[in-house]
Design a protein around this motif. Structure first.
Motif, PDB file in Angstrom:
ATOM      1  N   UNK A 138       0.828  -1.198   0.000  1.00  0.00           N
ATOM      2  CA  UNK A 138       0.000   0.000   0.000  1.00  0.00           C
ATOM      3  C   UNK A 138       0.867   1.255   0.000  1.00  0.00           C
ATOM      4  N   UNK A 139       2.008   1.199   0.693  1.00  0.00           N
ATOM      5  CA  UNK A 139       2.894   2.357   0.754  1.00  0.00           C
ATOM      6  C   UNK A 139       3.676   2.552  -0.540  1.00  0.00           C
ATOM      7  N   UNK A 140       3.661   1.547  -1.419  1.00  0.00           N
ATOM      8  CA  UNK A 140       4.436   1.645  -2.657  1.00  0.00           C
ATOM      9  C   UNK A 140       5.913   1.441  -2.436  1.00  0.00           C
ATOM     10  N   UNK A 141       6.261   0.680  -1.389  1.00  0.00           N
ATOM     11  CA  UNK A 141       7.670   0.458  -1.062  1.00  0.00           C
ATOM     12  C   UNK A 141       8.086  -0.978  -1.269  1.00  0.00           C
ATOM     13  N   UNK A 142       9.362  -1.168  -1.571  1.00  0.00           N
ATOM     14  CA  UNK A 142       9.899  -2.501  -1.820  1.00  0.00           C
ATOM     15  C   UNK A 142      10.251  -3.186  -0.502  1.00  0.00           C
ATOM     16  N   UNK A 143      10.323  -4.518  -0.544  1.00  0.00           N
ATOM     17  CA  UNK A 143      10.518  -5.313   0.669  1.00  0.00           C
ATOM     18  C   UNK A 143      11.734  -6.216   0.505  1.00  0.00           C
ATOM     19  N   UNK A 144      12.566  -6.233   1.543  1.00  0.00           N
ATOM     20  CA  UNK A 144      13.698  -7.155   1.604  1.00  0.00           C
ATOM     21  C   UNK A 144      13.425  -8.145   2.727  1.00  0.00           C
ATOM     22  N   UNK A 145      13.432  -9.438   2.394  1.00  0.00           N
ATOM     23  CA  UNK A 145      13.191 -10.484   3.381  1.00  0.00           C
ATOM     24  C   UNK A 145      14.488 -11.257   3.600  1.00  0.00           C
ATOM     25  N   UNK A 146      14.985 -11.181   4.820  1.00  0.00           N
ATOM     26  CA  UNK A 146      16.253 -11.846   5.141  1.00  0.00           C
ATOM     27  C   UNK A 146      15.992 -12.997   6.085  1.00  0.00           C
ATOM     28  N   UNK A 147      16.400 -14.179   5.684  1.00  0.00           N
ATOM     29  CA  UNK A 147      16.253 -15.338   6.559  1.00  0.00           C
ATOM     30  C   UNK A 147      16.901 -16.544   5.892  1.00  0.00           C
ATOM     31  N   UNK A 148      16.935 -17.632   6.635  1.00  0.00           N
ATOM     32  CA  UNK A 148      17.506 -18.870   6.103  1.00  0.00           C
ATOM     33  C   UNK A 148      16.592 -19.420   5.017  1.00  0.00           C
ATOM     34  N   UNK A 189      22.992   6.898  11.157  1.00  0.00           N
ATOM     35  CA  UNK A 189      21.581   6.827  11.497  1.00  0.00           C
ATOM     36  C   UNK A 189      20.700   6.970  10.277  1.00  0.00           C
ATOM     37  N   UNK A 190      19.379   6.948  10.461  1.00  0.00           N
ATOM     38  CA  UNK A 190      18.461   7.085   9.325  1.00  0.00           C
ATOM     39  C   UNK A 190      18.567   8.461   8.690  1.00  0.00           C
ATOM     40  N   UNK A 191      18.564   8.487   7.368  1.00  0.00           N
ATOM     41  CA  UNK A 191      18.630   9.738   6.620  1.00  0.00           C
ATOM     42  C   UNK A 191      17.243  10.372   6.562  1.00  0.00           C
ATOM     43  N   UNK A 192      17.151  11.616   6.056  1.00  0.00           N
ATOM     44  CA  UNK A 192      15.809  12.177   5.837  1.00  0.00           C
ATOM     45  C   UNK A 192      14.933  11.293   4.954  1.00  0.00           C
ATOM     46  N   UNK A 193      15.536  10.593   3.990  1.00  0.00           N
ATOM     47  CA  UNK A 193      14.750   9.655   3.194  1.00  0.00           C
ATOM     48  C   UNK A 193      14.223   8.521   4.074  1.00  0.00           C
ATOM     49  N   UNK A 194      15.004   8.140   5.085  1.00  0.00           N
ATOM     50  CA  UNK A 194      14.536   7.130   6.022  1.00  0.00           C
ATOM     51  C   UNK A 194      13.365   7.625   6.854  1.00  0.00           C
ATOM     52  N   UNK A 195      13.386   8.912   7.217  1.00  0.00           N
ATOM     53  CA  UNK A 195      12.253   9.489   7.958  1.00  0.00           C
ATOM     54  C   UNK A 195      11.003   9.498   7.090  1.00  0.00           C
ATOM     55  N   UNK A 196      11.166   9.841   5.814  1.00  0.00           N
ATOM     56  CA  UNK A 196      10.033   9.809   4.888  1.00  0.00           C
ATOM     57  C   UNK A 196       9.504   8.384   4.731  1.00  0.00           C
ATOM     58  N   UNK A 197      10.419   7.416   4.714  1.00  0.00           N
ATOM     59  CA  UNK A 197       9.998   6.013   4.583  1.00  0.00           C
ATOM     60  C   UNK A 197       9.143   5.593   5.774  1.00  0.00           C
ATOM     61  N   UNK A 198       9.541   5.985   6.984  1.00  0.00           N
ATOM     62  CA  UNK A 198       8.761   5.634   8.167  1.00  0.00           C
ATOM     63  C   UNK A 198       7.394   6.313   8.132  1.00  0.00           C
ATOM     64  N   UNK A 199       7.350   7.540   7.651  1.00  0.00           N
ATOM     65  CA  UNK A 199       6.074   8.236   7.526  1.00  0.00           C
ATOM     66  C   UNK A 199       5.156   7.518   6.531  1.00  0.00           C
ATOM     67  N   UNK A 200       5.686   7.145   5.360  1.00  0.00           N
ATOM     68  CA  UNK A 200       4.890   6.425   4.362  1.00  0.00           C
ATOM     69  C   UNK A 200       4.363   5.114   4.921  1.00  0.00           C
ATOM     70  N   UNK A 201       5.228   4.389   5.614  1.00  0.00           N
ATOM     71  CA  UNK A 201       4.818   3.100   6.162  1.00  0.00           C
ATOM     72  C   UNK A 201       3.747   3.268   7.238  1.00  0.00           C
ATOM     73  N   UNK A 202       3.884   4.291   8.081  1.00  0.00           N
ATOM     74  CA  UNK A 202       2.905   4.527   9.145  1.00  0.00           C
ATOM     75  C   UNK A 202       1.542   4.884   8.559  1.00  0.00           C
ATOM     76  N   UNK A 203       1.527   5.675   7.492  1.00  0.00           N
ATOM     77  CA  UNK A 203       0.260   6.015   6.847  1.00  0.00           C
ATOM     78  C   UNK A 203      -0.394   4.772   6.240  1.00  0.00           C
ATOM     79  N   UNK A 204       0.420   3.923   5.612  1.00  0.00           N
ATOM     80  CA  UNK A 204      -0.122   2.694   5.028  1.00  0.00           C
ATOM     81  C   UNK A 204      -0.623   1.747   6.117  1.00  0.00           C
ATOM     82  N   UNK A 205       0.096   1.673   7.237  1.00  0.00           N
ATOM     83  CA  UNK A 205      -0.313   0.806   8.342  1.00  0.00           C
ATOM     84  C   UNK A 205      -1.664   1.259   8.899  1.00  0.00           C
ATOM     85  N   UNK A 206      -1.822   2.562   9.061  1.00  0.00           N
ATOM     86  CA  UNK A 206      -3.112   3.088   9.523  1.00  0.00           C
ATOM     87  C   UNK A 206      -4.212   2.753   8.520  1.00  0.00           C
TER      88      UNK A 206
END
Length: 355
Positions: A71-81, A278-295
Motif C-alpha cells: 500500500x505504501x508503494x515500497x519494496x521489501x527485503x526479506x532476510x532469513x535462512x 543513522x536514518x537519513x531524511x529519506x529514512x524518515x520519509x519512509x517511516x512516515x509512508x509506512x505509518x500512513x499505510x499501516x493506519x
C-alpha cells in the motif's frame, strides 16, 4: 486521561499468555484491553491476509508488513535462512492480487543485462530493437539478492527509485504498480555479497520470517506443501484496487506531533553512542509512508504514535550502521535493541499537542 500504549507492550501481553491480572503489574485498563485483542484489519485487507495465511503458515505479522509495504508503494527485503516461506509469500501475494510476477534467481555470474534487458540490432528490419528483461513486471521476485555481485546488484537501483530502466539512451517506464520483493541469505552464508547502504535504502521494509510455530508447521505438513495451495488461491483484488489503495493511503492524516516524533527518533538514533550512521531524511520519509499505510490497512484515516513505534524496526533496522562496522547478534548490540532503547527513552506524544 488518554493512555498511549506501545506496540512492544502489546507483544508483551502475548508472551505472558495466561498470566492472571494481578501479575500484569501497573498496566492501565486501556492497555489491558488493547493487549487482549490486536487492532483488526480493514475487511479487504483481512481477506487478503487470511488467504495468504492459508498458504504461508504462522507468518501473520510478516504478511501484514508485506501488505503495508504494498500500500505504501515500497519494496521489501526479506532476510532469513532458506526454506521458511519467503518465495511462497511473494507468489501468494501476486496470485491474490492478480498481478504479473517474474522471478530473478541471483547467482554470481548473473549480469545486469540478464535483469534489465538489452538493445540489439535486427538485421531483417535494419533497426535496433529493445529486448526487455524480467524486471519489466508488476511484481519482481528477486531470490537471494546478495548472491549477485555488486555490479549486478546496482542494476536494480534506478528501477527501484525512479520506476524506469535506461537501455542505451532510451528510458523505458516500468509497469504500474512496480514492486520488488527481494530475499537474501544471512550474511554469514558462503558466497554472499553484502548489500551497500545505497541499495538497502531503496527497500522500505526489511523483515525476517523466522521458523513457524510448531502447530503451524504440523498444519503445513498435513497440507502437503505450498505449491498446490497457491494454485487454489483466487484473486481478491485487482491492479486498479492496488493503485487506488496507494492513492488513498497517501491521503491519511498525520498530526504535526507525530511528524515531530519521527524526527526526534531519527535525531536520537543519529546521536546514539552505538550508531555510526543513522536514518537519513529519506529514512524518515519512509517511516512516515509506512505509518500512513499501516493506519490505512487497519481502517483508520489518521496515524497514531503506535504506528510509528510498530514500524520503526522493520523500516529503520536495515538503515542504521553500528560503531565498529558490524552488529553483534549474540549480544544486545543489534538494530532492534538500539531502536528499542531509543523508543523506551523518548515518550510518545499525544495527538493534538502543540510544539
Amino acid at each position: 486521561m488518554a493512555y498511549l500504549v506501545s506496540y512492544a507492550d502489546a507483544e508483551l501481553f502475548v508472551r505472558i499468555g495466561k498470566t492472571n491480572r494481578h501479575e500484569i503489574g501497573d498496566l492501565t485498563l486501556a492497555s489491558r484491553q488493547m493487549k487482549v485483542e490486536a487492532e483488526p484489519l480493514a475487511p479487504v485487507f483481512a481477506r487478503l491476509c487470511d488467504a495468504c495465511s492459508s498458504v504461508v503458515y504462522g507468518q501473520e505479522d510478516a504478511i501484514q508488513l508485506v501488505v503495508c509495504a504494498l500500500v505504501a508503494g515500497g519494496h521489501v527485503l526479506m532476510e532469513d535462512v532458506p526454506g521458511v516461506g519467503k518465495t511462497t509469500l511473494a507468489k501468494s501475494i501476486a496470485r491474490l492480487l492478480g498481478l504479473s510476477i517474474n522471478r530473478i534467481q541471483c547467482t554470481p555470474d548473473l549480469l545486469p543485462a540478464d535483469i534489465l534487458g538489452y538493445v540489439m540490432y535486427d538485421q531483417a528490419r535494419g533497426t535496433f530493437q529493445i529486448r526487455k528483461g524480467p524486471i519489466f513486471s508488476e511484481i519482481v521476485l528477486v531470490d537471494e539478492l546478495n548472491r549477485a555481485t555488486p555490479r549486478t546488484q546496482s542494476a536494480f537501483l534506478e528501477a527501484m527509485e525512479e520506476g524506469v530502466v535506461t537501455l542505451e539512451d532510451r528510458q523505458c517506464p516500468l509497469p504500474e504498480p512496480f514492486w520488488v520483493l527481494a530475499t537474501q541469505n544471512p550474511r554469514s552464508f558462503e558466497g554472499t555479497y553484502s548489500l551497500p547502504e545505497s541499495e538497502l535504502d531503496r527497500f522500505l521494509l526489511c523483515i525476517r520470517l523466522g521458523y513457524p510455530p510448531r502447530e503451524d508447521e504440523v498444519r503445513m505438513l498435513a497440507a502437503g506443501g505450498a505449491e498446490a495451495c497457491i494454485e487454489r488461491l483466487r484473486p481478491v483484488a485487482t491492479t486498479a484496487d492496488v493503485l487506488r489503495w496507494r492513492r488513498e493511503g497517501d491521503e491519511v492524516h498525520v498530526d504535526p506531533a507525530v511528524l515531530r516524533y519521527i524526527v526526534t527518533l531519527a535525531d536520537a538514533l543519529r546521536h546514539h553512542p552505538h550508531v555510526l550512521l543513522g536514518p537519513s531524511p529519506r529514512g524518515s520519509l519512509a517511516l512516515l509512508r509506512a505509518a500512513k499505510a499501516w493506519a490505512f490497512i487497519h481502517g483508520r484515516d489518521y496515524v497514531v504514535p503506535d504506528d510509528v513505534r510498530r514500524l520503526a524496526v522493520p523500516v529503520w533496522g536495515h538503515r542504521i550502521r553500528p560503531e565498529g562496522g558490524t552488529w553483534d547478534e549474540w549480544t544486545d548490540m543489534s538494530p532492534a535493541a538500539v531502536l528499542e532503547d531509543v523508543l523506551s527513552r523518548i515518550p510518545a506524544p499525544k495527538l493534538g499537542e502543540g510544539p
